[in-house]
Design a protein around this motif. Sequence first.
Motif, short mmCIF file in Angstrom:
data_model
loop_
_atom_site.label_atom_id
_atom_site.label_comp_id
_atom_site.label_asym_id
_atom_site.label_seq_id
_atom_site.Cartn_x
_atom_site.Cartn_y
_atom_site.Cartn_z
N LEU A 235 -5.44 9.06 5.27
CA LEU A 235 -5.28 9.86 4.07
C LEU A 235 -3.81 9.72 3.71
CD1 LEU A 235 -6.37 12.09 2.08
CD2 LEU A 235 -5.48 13.74 3.72
N SER A 236 -3.51 8.79 2.82
CA SER A 236 -2.10 8.54 2.47
C SER A 236 -1.56 9.70 1.67
CB SER A 236 -1.97 7.27 1.64
OG SER A 236 -2.51 6.18 2.33
N ILE A 237 -0.35 10.13 2.05
CA ILE A 237 0.27 11.26 1.38
C ILE A 237 1.52 10.75 0.67
CG2 ILE A 237 1.35 13.51 1.70
CD1 ILE A 237 -0.32 13.86 4.23
N ASN A 238 1.67 11.11 -0.59
CA ASN A 238 2.86 10.71 -1.32
C ASN A 238 4.03 11.61 -0.92
OD1 ASN A 238 4.82 9.98 -3.12
ND2 ASN A 238 3.46 9.96 -4.90
N ASN A 239 4.83 11.14 0.05
CA ASN A 239 5.92 11.95 0.59
C ASN A 239 6.98 12.29 -0.46
OD1 ASN A 239 6.16 11.69 4.08
ND2 ASN A 239 4.48 10.84 2.92
N LEU B 114 -4.59 0.01 -7.60
CA LEU B 114 -3.37 -0.75 -7.33
C LEU B 114 -2.29 -0.39 -8.35
CD1 LEU B 114 -4.87 -4.25 -6.49
CD2 LEU B 114 -3.53 -2.80 -4.96
N GLU B 115 -2.71 -0.23 -9.60
CA GLU B 115 -1.77 0.06 -10.68
C GLU B 115 -1.18 1.46 -10.52
OE1 GLU B 115 -0.86 -2.04 -13.03
OE2 GLU B 115 0.51 -0.50 -13.82
N GLN B 116 -2.06 2.46 -10.39
CA GLN B 116 -1.60 3.86 -10.40
C GLN B 116 -1.02 4.29 -9.05
OE1 GLN B 116 -4.49 6.71 -11.73
NE2 GLN B 116 -5.25 5.35 -13.32
N VAL B 117 -1.73 3.98 -7.99
CA VAL B 117 -1.36 4.51 -6.68
C VAL B 117 -0.38 3.59 -5.97
CG1 VAL B 117 -2.21 5.22 -4.42
CG2 VAL B 117 -3.56 5.69 -6.47
N PHE B 118 -0.78 2.34 -5.78
CA PHE B 118 -0.01 1.45 -4.92
C PHE B 118 1.31 1.04 -5.57
CE2 PHE B 118 0.83 -2.56 -2.62
CZ PHE B 118 0.77 -2.06 -1.34
N ARG B 119 1.25 0.69 -6.86
CA ARG B 119 2.48 0.28 -7.53
C ARG B 119 3.13 1.44 -8.27
NH1 ARG B 119 -0.15 -4.82 -8.12
NH2 ARG B 119 -1.27 -4.16 -9.98
N GLY B 120 2.32 2.27 -8.94
CA GLY B 120 2.88 3.34 -9.77
C GLY B 120 3.28 4.58 -8.97
N ASP C 299 1.78 7.15 -8.54
CA ASP C 299 1.39 8.33 -9.30
C ASP C 299 0.15 8.93 -8.64
OD1 ASP C 299 0.75 10.22 -11.17
OD2 ASP C 299 -0.16 8.79 -12.57
N TYR C 300 0.37 9.64 -7.52
CA TYR C 300 -0.74 10.22 -6.78
C TYR C 300 -0.18 11.23 -5.79
CZ TYR C 300 0.50 7.92 -2.43
OH TYR C 300 1.15 7.55 -1.28
N ASP C 301 -1.04 12.12 -5.29
CA ASP C 301 -0.63 12.99 -4.19
C ASP C 301 -1.29 12.53 -2.90
OD1 ASP C 301 0.93 14.70 -5.78
OD2 ASP C 301 -0.87 15.74 -6.45
N LEU C 302 -2.61 12.31 -2.98
CA LEU C 302 -3.35 11.88 -1.79
C LEU C 302 -4.26 10.72 -2.18
CD1 LEU C 302 -4.62 15.40 -0.65
CD2 LEU C 302 -2.63 14.21 0.25
N THR C 303 -4.50 9.83 -1.22
CA THR C 303 -5.50 8.80 -1.43
C THR C 303 -6.05 8.42 -0.06
OG1 THR C 303 -5.99 6.63 -2.38
CG2 THR C 303 -3.87 6.87 -1.33
N ILE C 304 -7.20 7.77 -0.04
CA ILE C 304 -7.74 7.30 1.23
C ILE C 304 -7.88 5.80 1.15
CG2 ILE C 304 -9.75 7.31 2.76
CD1 ILE C 304 -10.21 10.18 2.01
N VAL C 305 -7.32 5.10 2.13
CA VAL C 305 -7.42 3.65 2.11
C VAL C 305 -7.29 3.13 3.52
CG1 VAL C 305 -4.97 3.13 1.77
CG2 VAL C 305 -6.69 1.62 0.79
N SER C 306 -7.87 1.97 3.75
CA SER C 306 -7.81 1.35 5.06
C SER C 306 -6.76 0.25 5.04
CB SER C 306 -9.19 0.79 5.40
OG SER C 306 -9.34 0.71 6.78
N HIS C 307 -5.78 0.34 5.91
CA HIS C 307 -4.73 -0.69 5.97
C HIS C 307 -5.16 -1.76 6.96
CE1 HIS C 307 -1.31 1.15 3.68
NE2 HIS C 307 -2.19 2.13 3.71
N THR C 308 -5.64 -2.89 6.44
CA THR C 308 -6.33 -3.85 7.31
C THR C 308 -5.44 -4.94 7.88
OG1 THR C 308 -6.98 -5.06 5.34
CG2 THR C 308 -8.58 -3.52 6.24
#
Lengths: 489, 272
Positions: A263-267, A380-386, A388-397
């Motif tokens: 659960l990635s948190i935007n620190n 990718l646009e909003q969360v990873f590059r932008g 612009d998020y608080d929380l997201t769920i992703v698998s870092h493979t």
Amino acid sequence: MRYGSRVAAAILALGVGAAQAQDRIVIGMQLEPPNLDPTGGAAAAIDEVVYANVFEGLTRYRSDGTIAPGLAESWSVSDDGTVYTFHLRAGVKFHDGSEMTADDVKFSLDRARSDGSTNAQKSLFAGITDVDVVDSVTVKITLAAPNGGFITNMAWGDAVILAPETAERAATEPVGTGPFRFSRWVQGDRIELVRNPDYWGERPALESATFRFISDPTAAFAAVMAGDVDAFPAYPAPETLAQFDADPRFQLLIGSTEGETILSINNGSGSLGDVNVRRAISHAINRREIIDGAMFGYGTPIGTHFAPHNPDYVDLTDISAYDPELSRKLLAEAGAEDLTLSLKLPPPSYARRGGEIVAAQLRAVGIATEISNLEWAQWLEQVFRGKDYDLTIVSHTEPMDINIYARPDYYFQYDNPDFRNLMKDLDLASDPAERSEILAAAQRIIAEDYVNGYLFQLARTGVADARIQGLWPNAPTQANDLTGVSWRE
Amino acid sequence: MKVPAQLWFGAALSSAFVVAALVSLVWTPYPVDELSIDQRMRLPGDGYVLGTDQFGRDMLSMLMVGARTSIAVAIVAVGIGMAFGVPLGLLAAANRGKPVDEIVMRTNDLVFAFPSLVIAILITAVFGPSAFNAILAIGIFNIPVFARVTRGGALSLWTLDFVLSARVAGKSRLRISLEHILANITNLLIVQGTIQFSLGILAEAGLSYVGLGAQPPTPSWGRMLAESQTLVSLAPHIAAFPGLAIVLTVLGLNLMGDGLRDILDPRLRSTR
């Protein structure tokens, strides 16, 4: 209904009849690769088609995650750990018939680390200062500083060897040294490979292999059930695995991946910069419930960003054990009782289902979430590059990717100089015991800083025809190595 | 006047769902925002009337709250369609053959030519997916429908004697439109409203199904269908019930619309 099942049985019988003396395989994949050059793109799907099949590197991953010689038969390291001398196999030919020599190795490594390189993992080559051709089968690589992970780096799909004449066209017509040759790519549908008769190693049992792209989980289920696809190594619908398990025509391939699902948190976003708020979020999470609910029981709980099957893994799940009472207390102390956070979820079912469960668990401690389901491009646009998020769920493979926490501009926006220094020490350390110690310390720092909510290690849930043998159960790197795959009988 | 059986049947079906939606405002058998993973995919019976879904939520409660989402979206969308479509239609009819009429109706044709799903994708691409944007998309799609029906009904009225006498009496076009025309096409609008309402429920389910409608955790029939499709072989009831709910509601509303038209539509009455 009864009539239908009789027809199905008849079709099935036909299928079995035609399946004698199999030397072809159809592999199902969820995502289609954007191109076929593993040295020029980040997508995992590229390696899942070409790694070890079409392209090979100096060294290579084995199915258990250990490193084996690849195009380099052997190597030696200078006493100070900065000069690697690789002895290449003689008589290795590219698919176009030209000889693979030390010049090709120099070309490939120089191309990957050049300024204009589009290689997705340039850090693999960052320490290289010189690549020298000693003779046609010997290459000397000089590093700026000792790097204990260099042999592993050379096993990545991003470090495969290409020929200068064909490298430019690798994106659409890959020419490598592997046991399979690229034959044809029907965009949006499939990629076909055929056996390379001039392969230097053991001749593969399969005559040809087809990779079919089926993004929809329901369609994937139907394709495997109908026998259109012989194996689906990263099968996207874990909920239907029980059905395959009960069916003697199929086998399950359950293993581990390098995917730390977090659960990635935007620190860097508002009160999430407060370690106590992040701690409260971590303690609100019930990992068991997420693994059962989202992955139908497939997955291993993790307490830090590290793969549990790695010998250097430290089990730190206790640091963020499920404790909603403590969560509420921490939130009250931090003065963050009316928290509303955005939760942006990419398409995979671990994220979509996991997201709903996480949202319910956070709601139970008083944190409201606004879920939005995004497609990969938007994510990718909003969360990873932008960011612009608080929380997201992703698998870092990616394998061994704890060093992403040393990048303050990464989408977690985690900035800790102590951690960065630790990663610098790690690059310099080549003594295995010392490396283990540094890695353990690194795992502990990010767990105690509650950088992200660490959920579970993504299981590799594959399904295949019961008569297929030799498929990798685990995914130590992104690959579908078909070299040792064959049909029984 | 004899009330047709299909109207009764349709009205009974649709009001059952409206009642379910209203009841869900104050009471549901189980809360829908709490998951209980250990209770998931229970079969109907077994403590839960319609079983539980993949997160262990009670299906009946989910369907009740889902009905609320569907009905709310459809009502507001029909409202948007009427609020903009009816005045536009009246305006066009009052100015028959003039440039205003042409502009309004051709713009209508333009919007009409876009499938609602394309409009919805456009809107969500710009503003992000949400129930509100789904309402907007379906509402926009409704505007030309109501404009056309209004204009069609109004045009035939404008040629009648009582309108002519109102014009001779010196009433303005605006007053005639509001006082005489509108009052005489209400039946038409009610019938069209019922049909658009059922289409709205279908459209909401469609948009949610592709992920452009109400976002989780708000229950929505379309999303319940989408999320359960890989579970069909494991727990068929999770997919069957929202599917049934959509079919029955739309069937009920369509039967009701047809029945109402038979009674209310003056055009049909005169041909009998």
